[in-house]
Design a protein around this motif. Structure first.
Motif, PDB file in Angstrom:
ATOM      1  N   VAL A 354      36.439  -8.424 -20.810  1.00 25.79           N
ATOM      2  CA  VAL A 354      37.317  -7.268 -21.071  1.00 25.79           C
ATOM      3  C   VAL A 354      38.617  -7.730 -21.722  1.00 25.79           C
ATOM      4  O   VAL A 354      39.092  -7.125 -22.700  1.00 25.79           O
ATOM      5  CB  VAL A 354      37.592  -6.517 -19.760  1.00 25.79           C
ATOM      6  CG1 VAL A 354      38.690  -5.478 -19.955  1.00 25.79           C
ATOM      7  CG2 VAL A 354      36.320  -5.836 -19.261  1.00 25.79           C
ATOM      8  N   ILE A 355      39.207  -8.800 -21.207  1.00 27.43           N
ATOM      9  CA  ILE A 355      40.482  -9.273 -21.753  1.00 27.43           C
ATOM     10  C   ILE A 355      40.289  -9.856 -23.148  1.00 27.43           C
ATOM     11  O   ILE A 355      41.146  -9.694 -24.031  1.00 27.43           O
ATOM     12  CB  ILE A 355      41.116 -10.299 -20.809  1.00 27.43           C
ATOM     13  CG1 ILE A 355      41.384  -9.649 -19.446  1.00 27.43           C
ATOM     14  CG2 ILE A 355      42.411 -10.843 -21.386  1.00 27.43           C
ATOM     15  CD1 ILE A 355      41.920 -10.593 -18.397  1.00 27.43           C
ATOM     16  N   PRO A 439      28.423  -9.976 -26.786  1.00 35.80           N
ATOM     17  CA  PRO A 439      27.922  -8.783 -27.486  1.00 35.80           C
ATOM     18  C   PRO A 439      28.728  -7.525 -27.176  1.00 35.80           C
ATOM     19  O   PRO A 439      28.977  -6.707 -28.078  1.00 35.80           O
ATOM     20  CB  PRO A 439      26.479  -8.674 -26.990  1.00 35.80           C
ATOM     21  CG  PRO A 439      26.087 -10.081 -26.660  1.00 35.80           C
ATOM     22  CD  PRO A 439      27.323 -10.697 -26.098  1.00 35.80           C
ATOM     23  N   ALA A 440      29.154  -7.355 -25.927  1.00 35.83           N
ATOM     24  CA  ALA A 440      29.977  -6.189 -25.583  1.00 35.83           C
ATOM     25  C   ALA A 440      31.352  -6.294 -26.228  1.00 35.83           C
ATOM     26  O   ALA A 440      31.893  -5.299 -26.742  1.00 35.83           O
ATOM     27  CB  ALA A 440      30.111  -6.071 -24.069  1.00 35.83           C
ATOM     28  N   VAL A 441      31.931  -7.486 -26.217  1.00 40.86           N
ATOM     29  CA  VAL A 441      33.228  -7.693 -26.866  1.00 40.86           C
ATOM     30  C   VAL A 441      33.119  -7.393 -28.353  1.00 40.86           C
ATOM     31  O   VAL A 441      33.970  -6.697 -28.939  1.00 40.86           O
ATOM     32  CB  VAL A 441      33.716  -9.136 -26.639  1.00 40.86           C
ATOM     33  CG1 VAL A 441      34.992  -9.403 -27.421  1.00 40.86           C
ATOM     34  CG2 VAL A 441      33.930  -9.403 -25.157  1.00 40.86           C
ATOM     35  N   VAL A 468      39.142   2.958 -22.198  1.00 36.03           N
ATOM     36  CA  VAL A 468      38.056   3.592 -21.442  1.00 36.03           C
ATOM     37  C   VAL A 468      37.124   2.529 -20.867  1.00 36.03           C
ATOM     38  O   VAL A 468      36.716   2.595 -19.698  1.00 36.03           O
ATOM     39  CB  VAL A 468      37.286   4.570 -22.342  1.00 36.03           C
ATOM     40  CG1 VAL A 468      36.033   5.087 -21.637  1.00 36.03           C
ATOM     41  CG2 VAL A 468      38.173   5.742 -22.732  1.00 36.03           C
ATOM     42  N   ALA A 469      36.775   1.547 -21.691  1.00 40.84           N
ATOM     43  CA  ALA A 469      35.898   0.477 -21.215  1.00 40.84           C
ATOM     44  C   ALA A 469      36.544  -0.308 -20.083  1.00 40.84           C
ATOM     45  O   ALA A 469      35.882  -0.697 -19.112  1.00 40.84           O
ATOM     46  CB  ALA A 469      35.544  -0.459 -22.373  1.00 40.84           C
ATOM     47  N   PHE A 491      30.276  -3.065 -21.310  1.00 44.43           N
ATOM     48  CA  PHE A 491      30.259  -4.171 -20.354  1.00 44.43           C
ATOM     49  C   PHE A 491      29.345  -3.882 -19.167  1.00 44.43           C
ATOM     50  O   PHE A 491      28.938  -4.808 -18.464  1.00 44.43           O
ATOM     51  CB  PHE A 491      31.679  -4.459 -19.868  1.00 44.43           C
ATOM     52  CG  PHE A 491      32.600  -4.918 -20.956  1.00 44.43           C
ATOM     53  CD1 PHE A 491      32.580  -6.226 -21.391  1.00 44.43           C
ATOM     54  CD2 PHE A 491      33.477  -4.029 -21.564  1.00 44.43           C
ATOM     55  CE1 PHE A 491      33.410  -6.651 -22.413  1.00 44.43           C
ATOM     56  CE2 PHE A 491      34.319  -4.438 -22.583  1.00 44.43           C
ATOM     57  CZ  PHE A 491      34.284  -5.753 -23.011  1.00 44.43           C
ATOM     58  N   THR A 492      29.034  -2.608 -18.938  1.00 42.80           N
ATOM     59  CA  THR A 492      28.120  -2.259 -17.850  1.00 42.80           C
ATOM     60  C   THR A 492      26.730  -2.827 -18.076  1.00 42.80           C
ATOM     61  O   THR A 492      26.010  -3.140 -17.126  1.00 42.80           O
ATOM     62  CB  THR A 492      28.038  -0.730 -17.710  1.00 42.80           C
ATOM     63  OG1 THR A 492      29.346  -0.208 -17.467  1.00 42.80           O
ATOM     64  CG2 THR A 492      27.128  -0.325 -16.565  1.00 42.80           C
TER      65      THR A 492
END
Length: 531
Positions: A354-355, A439-441, A468-469, A491-492
């Motif tokens: 996330v960061i 991949p999410a980043v 939101v993420a 990220f889920t």
């Protein structure tokens, strides 16, 4: 000089209009975060025995104190909330204040808009005052809203107000620090770096003071003051005076320095460069490296240090959780494993992802900054192609995020491996988990590229997508959001590693979506006007 503040009201309105997207995001995110996690305490530690065990474990754990600060009273939901979040809130509200002041002062001078405004009927101190009012007002508003939302959860009234006012005080202090930094630095990036470095130093002072016998160091830190107010643990209201006094003194210094410098210049002047560019500065990538290197180095160091801190407390996480079945269940949801250490490490790899996305969005939107600053158009008027220019920046947005996540994973693995005498195994496990976040980043970065290419005026909305993420990823498992809402965050869908089962399918899908978003953004940028 007879009317140094003339035009301030109009500049405040102008600043609020410019920040009509990003400032509400900051306010909403930071205001609702404490209240949204207030109910977790009752779920995590429902019995008096579990709360007593938590208090005993925290009172003798310097590694945890280094990260979260002193645990004054963990027998109530409010005390637990203040211990876990108040320092983090101070850091976040400080960053908001720093970026806001710099954006409406030094950055305006960098782009030339400040000179145009200064040529009108605008007082010498009007621009700085407008930036301070917007940042300081947002800080106070966030603090008040935090208190009101906390009151809605049923916590003690004095503690709720102490929590909100302490974070507001931190915001005012860093507003003043930014007001001084923009007088010293010659460029907005340097001013942000100076003020952010002060924030980092104050966090380290607080951490060292709280985890050692040199407790006096915590009293040198505005972040430490937020915790020494002791919200929900016998409030000490006089500590608020330290924050207000520091804000007034440092802010006054910023105002005193303003007339001592030339417009569009800083008191600390940069060294003049060579008359001719170095041979290595003849490509778009070389220029992008010059623009991104400071940020990349700073993020890399932060990830490495944070990784070591997180890894050093991983083996003691079972002491924090104790025998709470509810806490184990929530950590399992966050980490995907019934083993607490593995679940904690998996949660940390998710946090790093996330960061890292924050850095990725920042690096991507640098292209928009170059465009609106009229620095991209002259460059693209040469033989430099649009794809070559965007590609040079996106190298840092994509590969830079990979670098910082790897450094964070290696830091966690090394620190944890040294404590459990298995460095290769720990590094390999954690590094696999951090790499799985990419991949999410990259999907978040791809969305930012698509906004830049298709709707450039709304590029800042990429921060909203990221917000939101962040909210869903960090607080969804704690408040037990429905799975349909959890699935909104990319990220889920990442396998919870280490400890969980590796599945490649979601990684492939996320990567494919990132490629589609990237292609759409680059195609649109090739066809639209620059500016």
């Amino acid at each position: 000089m007879s009317r140094p503040l003339v035009g301030t009201r109009h500049l405040v309105r102008h600043a609020l209009r410019r920040d009509r997207i990003i400032l509400p995001l900051w306010i909403v995110l930071l205001s609702v975060m404490p209240a949204s996690t207030a109910g977790a305490y009752e779920q995590l530690y429902p019995t008096e025995a579990e709360r007593a065990g938590l208090t005993a474990a925290m009172g003798n754990n310097p590694s945890i104190s280094l990260l979260y600060g002193p645990a004054f009273d963990l027998s109530t939901a409010g005390g637990f909330l203040a211990w876990r979040l108040i320092g983090f809130m101070a850091v976040m509200i400080g960053l908001m204040a720093i970026f806001t002041v710099t954006r409406h002062t030094r950055a305006e001078e960098d782009t030339g808009r400040g000179e145009l405004l200064g040529s009108t009927v605008v007082g010498r101190f009007a621009m700085l005052t407008a930036g301070v009012i917007v940042a300081g007002g947002a800080s106070v508003l966030i603090g008040v809203l935090q208190s009101l939302f906390l009151l809605g959860t049923g916590v003690a009234v004095p503690g709720a107000w102490a929590f909100g006012l302490s974070t507001a005080g931190a915001g005012l202090v860093f507003t003043a620090i930014a007001a001084a930094a923009v007088q010293l630095a010659e460029y907005s990036r340097t001013a942000n770096g100076m003020a952010s470095a002060v924030l980092g130093i104050t966090f380290l002072l607080r951490g060292v003071g709280d985890s050692s016998e040199a407790t006096w160091l915590s009293w040198l830190s505005p972040i430490g003051w937020t915790q020494q107010i002791r919200a929900f643990a016998g409030e000490r209201w006089w500590v608020l005076g330290l924050a207000l006094g520091a804000a007034l003194v440092v802010g006054a210094a910023g105002y005193a320095l303003l007339p001592r410098r030339d417009f569009d210049a800083g008191l600390i002047r940069s060294r003049p460069g060579p008359a001719t560019a170095a041979p290595g500065l003849r490509s778009p990538f070389a220029l992008a490296w010059r623009l991104h290197r400071g940020s990349l180095i700073g993020w890399s160091v932060a990830f490495a240090v944070s990784g070591v801190l997180m890894g050093s407390i991983a083996s003691g996480i079972t002491d924090i959780i104790g025998d709470s079945a509810q806490a184990r269940e929530i950590f399992a949801r966050m980490g995907g494993s019934e083993g607490m250490i593995q679940a904690f490490l998996a949660a940390m790899t998710g946090m790093f992802g996330v960061i890292a996305a924050i850095y990725g969005v920042q690096a991507t939107l640098r292209m928009r900054g170059e465009e609106v600053g009229y620095r991209a158009e002259p460059l693209l008027a040469t033989r430099v192609s649009r794809l070559g220019w965007t590609g040079s920046h996106l190298v840092f947005a994509f590969l830079g995020t990979a670098l910082v996540t790897v450094l964070g994973g290696v830091g966690v693995g090394l620190a944890h491996g040294l404590r459990v005498d298995d460095v290769p195994g720990a590094v390999g496990d954690v590094l696999t988990g951090t790499l799985a976040q990419l991949p999410a980043v990259w999907l978040i970065v791809g969305i930012a590229v698509a906004l830049f290419g298709i709707w450039p005026k709304y590029s800042v909305a990429a921060w909203g997508v990221l917000a939101v993420a962040v909210l869903i990823s960090m607080f969804g498992p704690v408040v037990q959001l429905p799975q349909l809402l959890m699935d909104v965050s990319p990220f889920t869908h990442i396998p919870k590693l280490p400890g969980g089962e590796f599945t490649a399918t979601p990684l492939v899908w996320l990567t494919a979506l990132a490629v589609i978003a990237l292609g759409a953004g680059l195609t649109a940028f090739r066809r639209r006007d620059v500016g």
